[in-house]
Each structure stands twice: as structure tokens, then as C-alpha cells.
Write an enzyme that holds these catalytic residues in place. Structure first.
Site, short mmCIF file in Angstrom:
data_model
loop_
_atom_site.label_atom_id
_atom_site.label_comp_id
_atom_site.label_asym_id
_atom_site.label_seq_id
_atom_site.Cartn_x
_atom_site.Cartn_y
_atom_site.Cartn_z
N ASP A 1 42.33 -14.61 109.64
CA ASP A 1 43.41 -14.24 110.57
C ASP A 1 44.74 -14.20 109.80
O ASP A 1 45.77 -13.84 110.38
CB ASP A 1 43.46 -15.15 111.80
CG ASP A 1 43.69 -16.61 111.47
OD1 ASP A 1 43.71 -16.96 110.27
OD2 ASP A 1 43.86 -17.42 112.42
N SER A 2 44.69 -14.47 108.49
CA SER A 2 45.85 -14.19 107.62
C SER A 2 46.15 -12.70 107.65
O SER A 2 47.21 -12.26 107.19
CB SER A 2 45.58 -14.65 106.19
OG SER A 2 44.33 -14.17 105.74
N GLU B 1 39.14 -23.18 113.06
CA GLU B 1 40.02 -24.25 112.60
C GLU B 1 39.84 -25.49 113.49
O GLU B 1 39.67 -25.37 114.70
CB GLU B 1 41.49 -23.79 112.66
CG GLU B 1 41.80 -22.69 111.67
CD GLU B 1 43.27 -22.32 111.60
OE1 GLU B 1 44.12 -23.01 112.21
OE2 GLU B 1 43.57 -21.32 110.92
N GLU C 1 41.93 -26.75 103.22
CA GLU C 1 43.16 -26.05 102.82
C GLU C 1 44.29 -27.05 102.58
O GLU C 1 44.57 -27.91 103.43
CB GLU C 1 43.57 -25.04 103.90
CG GLU C 1 44.85 -24.30 103.53
CD GLU C 1 45.14 -23.06 104.37
OE1 GLU C 1 44.29 -22.65 105.20
OE2 GLU C 1 46.23 -22.49 104.17
#
Ligand code: KIV
Length: 278
Positions: free
Chosen positions: A47-48, A118, A185
Site C-alpha cells: 500500500d506504499s 499490519e 519494519e
């Protein structure tokens, strides 16, 4: 030699054998073809997309329809790599039922082989349901960009005891829920290594040091697509920004001085035909 398509079993086996796993983002057909040809193991339709392709300042505005659209393009360009599609913001937070349906859309309409979500323990019930429904899941903990407003910015996660222990517990909970891999991350390298050693599923690091089972980078960062901000953890392997601006500047100059198109780019017609025109 023809490479075999990579599956979730291949990824698990790579962890068992200690073979590092390479993953990169891609958002369209052309990039997917190139990274697949290079031999990447996994492609993430991240989704970046919102930041690097659509120009938003965060991933929050990315919609399910956009994710399906870009996943379809990536899948069309991929022969071997395992394609994982991201669950965008608010596609799973409101209810497990909605999350399950949206994960199904990414596979059924998008054609991805897996989804990424996430969150830690709080998403594990949903992860279990997805896995039960036949949807392979990659977890994502540490700095989770969809929660950037809660974190108060893009910061390294898991630095004090409580946060480090929570990260380890979340990783174990995702493994127990059936995730086949977990992205870490922006986590201190030594903590990511410890998490990796305690899991049977692979960890894929981004800003998490080299003790993870694999690494993921955003393709635009790796290729140097822009001359703007680049995170500390992103190694720039090429400077495509300068290549692109240079090439287009040459083209503009060739158009202006009429040196493009040359005869080799033009089509011919018989003189006789031309002469007959009135
Ligand atoms: O969307 C994305 O590109 C990601 C990576 C940073 C792991 O989630």
C-alpha cells in the site's frame, strides 16, 4: 534454466534451509516483469502504492479498488515470484467479516497468492479465519505505516523492554495464528535477529538489520526513482531519477532541433504516389 513458480511452501523451506528470501514491491505490469525476470522470490503489491505511485503523503487513502487494480497488473507481469497484496487501511479494521471478504477480493479478483496485514495480537483472530479460508497471510509488525498517526511519526519501534517484548509476543502470536511469514519494519537489528531465531516462519526485514530470514525494499527507493527523501534503511542501487531526467531532456532537445525523428524512425512512400497527389 526455467525457474519453478515460488509458493508459500518454497518460502517456508527457504527459512528451514537458511536461504535468504528476497522481496521487493511492484505496482504495475512493467515493473513486475522486470523484477520477476531478475529472479526475485516475492513481490509485494504494497500500500506504499499511495506514497510512491499516487503521490499521497501516507498509505491511508489507498482503497481496496486501487489495490485490486494494481495487483491484477502485477500478477499479469509475474511468472515465478510469489505475489503478496497488502490489505489497505480500513479494509479489515472495522470487522473480521469485512477483512475476510476484502482478503478474498485480493486473491479472487486481484489474483495474488497471499495477503499482508499490519498488526500483531489484535489481528490474529482474523488471520486465523483467513488461513482457515485458504488465504495465505504475511504479518507486518514494528513500524506499521497505517498507524503512523498513532505512532506520532515514522520512528524505530521496539526499543524499550515493554515494546521489544510486545514485538516478540506479536510475532509468536502471528505464527500461532497461521501466518507463513512476518515483515519486521524499523526494528533494532539485534531484536529482529532474536525474533527471527525464535520463530519457525521466516521474518522479512525492512530497516531491521541482516539477521532476518529475508529482506524487502520499495522498488522506487532501490532504483532511485526520485531525488527526494529516502529512508536510512533503503539502499539506492541505481539513480534512475537522473537517468530519466537526462533521457527526457535529450529527447526534448532532439525534438526542438528536429534531429528526432531521423530516417531510421520514419516510414517511406513511393515518390510516384506522392507525385500523383493534387
Ligand atoms: O507497503 C509497503 O511497501 C510495505 C513495505 C514497507 C513492507 O508494507
Amino acid at each position: 534454466m526455467e525457474r519453478k513458480p515460488i509458493t508459500t511452501s518454497t518460502i517456508r523451506q527457504m527459512k528451514e534451509e537458511g536461504t535468504p528470501i528476497s522481496m521487493i514491491t511492484a505496482y504495475d505490469y512493467a515493473m513486475a516483469r522486470n523484477v520477476d525476470e531478475a529472479g526475485i522470490d516475492m513481490i509485494l503489491v504494497g500500500d506504499s502504492l499511495g506514497n510512491v505511485m499516487l503521490g499521497y503523503s501516507s498509505t491511508l487513502p489507498v482503497t481496496m479498488d486501487a489495490m485490486v487494480h494494481h495487483t491484477q497488473a502485477v500478477v499479469r507481469g509475474t511468472k515465478t515470484a510469489l505475489v503478496v497484496a497488502d490489505m489497505p487501511f480500513m479494509s479489515y479494521q472495522a470487522s473480521e467479516e469485512e477483512g475476510l471478504r476484502n482478503a478474498g477480493r485480493l486473491m479472487k479478483e486481484g489474483g495474488s497468492a497471499a495477503v499482508k496485514i499490519e498488526g500483531g495480537a489484535e489481528v490474529c483472530q482474523l488471520v486465523k479465519k483467513m488461513v482457515t479460508a485458504g488465504i495465505p497471510v504475511v504479518g507486518h509488525i514494528g513500524l506499521t505505516p497505517q498507524s503512523v498517526n498513532q505512532f506520532g511519526g515514522f520512528k524505530v519501534q521496539g526499543k524499550d523492554f515493554a515494546a521489544a517484548q510486545k514485538l516478540l509476543d506479536d510475532a509468536k502470536a502471528l505464527e500461532a495464528a497461521g501466518a507463513f511469514a512476518v515483515v519486521l519494519e524499523c526494528v533494532p537489528a539485534a531484536l529482529a535477529k532474536k525474533v527471527t531465531e525464535q520463530l519457525t516462519i521466516p521474518t522479512i526485514g525492512i530497516g531491521a538489520g541482516n539477521g532476518c530470514s529475508g529482506q524487502v525494499l520499495v522498488c522506487n527507493d532501490l532504483l532511485g526513482f526520485s531525488n527526494g527523501f529516502s529512508p536510512k534503511f533503503a539502499k539506492k542501487y541505481r539513480n534512475l531519477h537522473d537517468e530519466i531526467v537526462g533521457a527526457v531532456s535529450e529527447y526534448i532537445s532532439d525534438v526542438r532541433d528536429r534531429s528526432f525523428p531521423g530516417p531510421e524512425h520514419s516510414f517511406k512512400i513511393d515518390e510516384e504516389v506522392l507525385e500523383k497527389l493534387y
